[in-house]
Design an enzyme around this catalytic site. Structure first.
Site, PDB file in Angstrom:
ATOM      1  CG  ASN A  27      -1.922   0.997   1.171  1.00 17.00           C
ATOM      2  OD1 ASN A  27      -3.047   1.386   0.396  1.00 17.00           O
ATOM      3  ND2 ASN A  27      -1.591   2.039   2.429  1.00 17.00           N
ATOM      4  CD  GLU A  28      -1.857   5.587   0.909  1.00 16.56           C
ATOM      5  OE1 GLU A  28      -0.775   5.918   1.371  1.00 16.56           O
ATOM      6  OE2 GLU A  28      -2.462   5.982   0.495  1.00 16.56           O
ATOM      7  CG  MET A  29       5.031   0.549   0.710  1.00 17.91           C
ATOM      8  SD  MET A  29       6.214  -0.986   1.204  1.00 17.91           S
ATOM      9  CE  MET A  29       7.061  -1.110   0.958  1.00 17.91           C
TER      10      MET A  29
END
Ligand code: BMA
Length: 857
Positions: A448-450
């Site tokens: 998620n969103e890295m």
């Protein structure tokens, strides 16, 4: 449905016995032993023994921060029944340990656990005695294990949501070092409660000769005419032998395949395959029945059944279609199910409790039902939580809810040396193998969103400044571009893998509206107006959201004392984890609504605000199909009682947004909206066949006079979004003040309204909502009440509540009541009739705003 053998099972088959009894625990530095629950975690055991106040109440979370700095020890003793003791093989299985633990069986160290997402198993036959065995689990403090790793570095792996300060660790974000649910360390909707414990069952398994280690049922080439089913089993065998692998229908007994298999001593891979003619297909919620087949897979060795597994499977073809647009600028992001493009309507899903072992089967059933009943067809199991329990995926299979499955990495960067890579590999392999039989799984996603964070949140710059950007990026690439896609290719090749959510297909350093998925947070984090949801529309919106407060009945559970009923009180702030949460809610409230008159009204208005805001996005996304093919709002559920982006709270109570969503996610959506000076109404249909129907658009005064009406007979094509009404606002309002009228639009098929909508031509703040008293008539029925409601004038956001009935379920709530039109709401409630009558509050927006703050002001 699992054909689980027990100690009573037929001698030759695998026997399983949970070791859940007789556990005791102690703080290693302490002397007293206390009874413990396994599965369980230290915090809940402390609570059960009266040693810790419920961290969900008041500010008690703060007083629980010592728990993660301590080591804990769990011990039980057990006898082994003769029927088990005599078997050739006995295995000790820990299905989940949180997180760092040494396990001793009769004083021998047998497991060193270091990843809460993995299972641990060891052959223990030689260590067991028939009686008086001792099993001891030493749980190391995750702080003691990971803090030194953090201190040894001269840079920090970023972890934006890790509330290290609340844990007394200053700015040391240690969560990145542990393969442990990220949200345990705090999130912008969750408390910091860093658990330890034996969080999944401990089992002894015993067998002779051969057994299944894994059975993979993989349907392929699924069409209405046929489906090819491949069954591949991993078998361990004590010796070379001749066997037979059989696949039959678990209900009818019909044998689909019977394959002679040759087993060698050790691990074997054996397979069988067959074709199902005219299979009953598995369909996502809303498109048909999610039919499940249960296959009884059995292994016979030397004529006797050695092991059996019942595996449920769904015949469905799900693919993620990404085709370049004609202009070459972008690409589609469309889930195609059984040959049809399907618009994904759903939400992001987080764990249901900070203490995972408290999530009962009933709560799992409820949280999945909440998705199904709101007409969702997809949930995204987000990377800061856990790979969920089998039951969760079983329920999604049964409910037609597709799953976007993240691997457990979120909003941080993680170290990945060789040992950690191997740890992650085992975690990925085990979980992919565990979940791949579920028809609900649609996609695997690395994190998620890295990716967005590394490139767009200043992390790259920071790491460059420290001279480690290349190293950290190499670690990222190794996990998300190397290891995880490789595991998916090897163990679940039929499913797509995306390295991160969100990510563009053409710009690996970010996300955009032209391809891939997008998380849109300009509304909320950047304070942009809700109307921006109509301007920024990606190919697939995998996150966007807005906070609200839970209703008073829930608030009372953590803030029972009326003196705390102020959103800025210490207790309320302890249950608002976004640093600017209250401020942002206030800003948007002021922009959109009139002032709430008191605390209770503010809670209620915050829910309408959230529902009204998110509705703009949900409608805009659906209208934009087929360019945009999915909308997953942030977030479906809560892990404790809190102000958050959830559409239903910790207790499962539906917020306004959940009721709104149920209507906005129906098969057909009627969506009125304004352009510069026109009113348009678009009808969106997910039905796979055309609909002949009639759109009625009315303009009404709040007193009920119809000042404009048009009926449009139309055929809405299959799976399409069409504009059926487009008229100058001036014509529609016909001389009336735009703030004194509302649009009522409905689409009906053969006299049945499929969807309807109320829309205002001016911002709600300016709408001249009339004051009204809603008439109500309560009639009891067995297990609940029906409440007939009527108002002489328009009532906005009619809200029924009894502050007490936490379990009350309303058939509808927070709805608009049209002038003079009767509506009957039913509520399931355990209250007595007079009690209910007294407690029931029926209010609408005009009751919640400051008296005299009239619309025109
Ligand atoms: C997204 C999510 C979560 C977070 C939410 C609200 O970034 O992935 O990390 O809770 O936004 O800020």
């Amino acid at each position: 449905m699992i054909l689980a053998a027990t100690f009573m099972a037929e001698a030759r088959q695998v026997a399983r016995a949970p070791l859940s009894d007789g556990w005791r625990f102690r703080q290693v530095r302490g002397v007293n032993w206390y009874p413990a629950a396994v599965p369980g975690v230290v915090h809940t055991d402390l609570m059960a023994n009266g040693l810790l106040e419920d961290p969900f109440v008041g500010m008690n979370e703060r007083a629980a921060q010592w728990v993660d700095k301590e080591d804990w020890e769990y011990v039980t003793s057990f006898d082994v029944p003769p029927a088990v003791y005599e078997r050739e093989n006995i295995r000790l299985v820990f299905e989940g340990v949180d997180t760092y633990a040494d396990v001793y069986l009769n004083s021998q160290k047998v497991v060193v656990a270091k990843n809460m997402f993995r299972t641990w198993q060891v052959e223990v036959k030689r260590l067991l005695k028939p009686e008086g065995n001792e099993l001891r689990v030493y749980l190391h403090s995750p702080v003691k294990i990971d803090l030194p790793k953090c201190l040894a570095l001269d840079f920090a792996y970023p972890a934006v949501n890790d509330q290290s300060e609340n844990g007394g660790l200053l700015n040391r974000k240690i969560s990145v070092f542990a393969r442990k649910a990220g949200y345990h360390y705090g999130w912008d909707w969750g408390p910091r409660l860093v658990t330890s414990g034996i969080w999944r069952p401990v089992v002894l398994e015993a067998w002779d000769g051969a057994r299944f280690e894994d059975v993979h049922v993989s349907p392929g080439g699924v069409t209405a005419a046929s489906a090819r089913v491949s069954v591949t089993a991993e078998v361990s065998s004590g010796r070379a032998a001749q066997g037979v692998l059989t696949v039959a229908d678990a209900e009818s007994g019909t044998v689909y395949a019977e394959e002679p298999v040759r087993l060698e001593a050790g691990t074997n891979t054996v397979s069988a395959g067959f074709t199902l003619k005219n299979p009953r297909l598995w369909w996502p919620n809303g498109l048909g029945e999610p039919h499940l087949y249960t296959f009884a897979v059995s292994l016979k060795v030397d004529g006797a059944v050695a092991d059996t597994r019942a595996v449920r499977s769904g015949m469905r073809d799900v693919r993620l279609v990404r085709e370049k647009d004609a202009d070459g600028k972008g690409a589609s992001f469309t889930f195609e199910v059984n040959g049809h493009p399907v618009f994904m309507k759903g939400a992001n899903y987080i764990p249901n409790d900070s203490f995972l072992t408290r999530v009962t089967a009933a709560r799992y059933r409820d949280v999945v039902a909440r998705a199904r009943d709101a007409n969702m067809n997809m949930l995204r199991v987000w990377g800061g939580g856990i790979y969920e329990d089998d039951l969760f995926y079983d329920l999604c299979d049964e409910s037609g809810i597709l799953i976007w499955q993240d691997f457990m990495f979120a909003c941080s960067l993680y170290p990945a040396d060789a040992l950690m890579m191997e740890n992650i590999r085992q975690e990925a392999v085990q979980n992919v193998k565990r979940l791949r039989n579920h028809p609900c799984i649609a996609l695997w996603c690395g994190n998620n969103e890295m990716n967005d964070a590394y490139h767009g949140w200043g992390w790259k710059k920071y790491l460059e400044g420290k001279g480690v950007a290349e190293m950290v990026k190499a670690e990222y690439d190794a996990v998300f571009l190397g290891l995880l896609p490789e595991v998916v290719r090897q163990y679940d090749p039929s499913r797509p893998y995306r390295s991160s959510s969100p990510i563009s297909d053409f710009n690996p350093e970010g996300s955009d509206t032209e391809s891939g998925d997008m998380h849109f947070w300009q509304v909320w984090h950047a304070e942009k107006p809700f109307t921006m949801y109509e301007e920024v529309i990606p190919r697939f919106m995998s996150e966007y959201g807005f906070q609200s407060f839970p209703e008073l009945a829930t608030v009372k559970r953590y803030a029972p004392d009326e003196k705390d009923w102020d959103i800025q009180s210490d207790v309320m702030l302890a249950h608002q984890r976004h640093p600017r949460g209250n401020q942002l809610i206030r800003i948007y409230m002021k922009q959109n609504y009139r002032e709430a008159k008191d605390f209770r009204s503010f809670l209620y208005m915050s829910q309408l605000l959230q529902a009204d805001g998110i509705r703009i996005a949900q409608e805009a996304h659906r209208r934009a199909m087929p360019r945009c093919m999915g909308t997953l709002y942030w977030q479906h559920n809560d892990c404790w009682p809190v102000a958050s982006w959830s559409s239903s709270d910790y207790y499962g109570r539906w917020k306004a947004q959940h009721y709104f969503t149920r209507k906005l996610y129906q098969e057909v959506l009627v969506s009125p909206y304004r352009t510069e000076d026109a009113l348009r109404v678009q009808v969106v249909s997910d039905r796979l066949t055309p609909i002949e129907g009639t759109l009625t658009v009315r303009l009404m005064t709040f007193g009920g006079a119809v000042v404009f009406e048009r009926r449009v007979a139309a055929t809405v094509p299959a799976n399409a979004s069409v504009a059926l009404f487009d008229e100058a606002v001036e014509t529609v309002v016909a001389g009336h003040a735009p703030n004194a009228v509302f649009v009522s639009a409905a689409f009906e098929e053969k006299g049945r309204v499929l969807n309807d909508s109320v829309y205002f031509l001016v911002p709600l703040k300016e709408v001249a909502l009339p004051r009204t008293v809603i008439e109500r008539t309560v009639t009891p029925f067995k297990g609940g009440f029906s409440v007939a409601l009527k108002s002489p004038v328009f009532a906005r956001g009619v809200y029924l509540s009894t502050d007490e009935g936490l379990d009350d379920v309303y058939s509808d709530n927070y709805f608009d009541l049209l002038p003079g039109r009767a509506v009957v709401v039913t509520v399931r409630s355990a209250m007595a009739a007079d009690e209910f009558n007294k407690a029931l509050r029926v209010v609408s927006m005009c009751d919640a705003v400051v008296e005299g703050a009239s619309a025109a002001e």
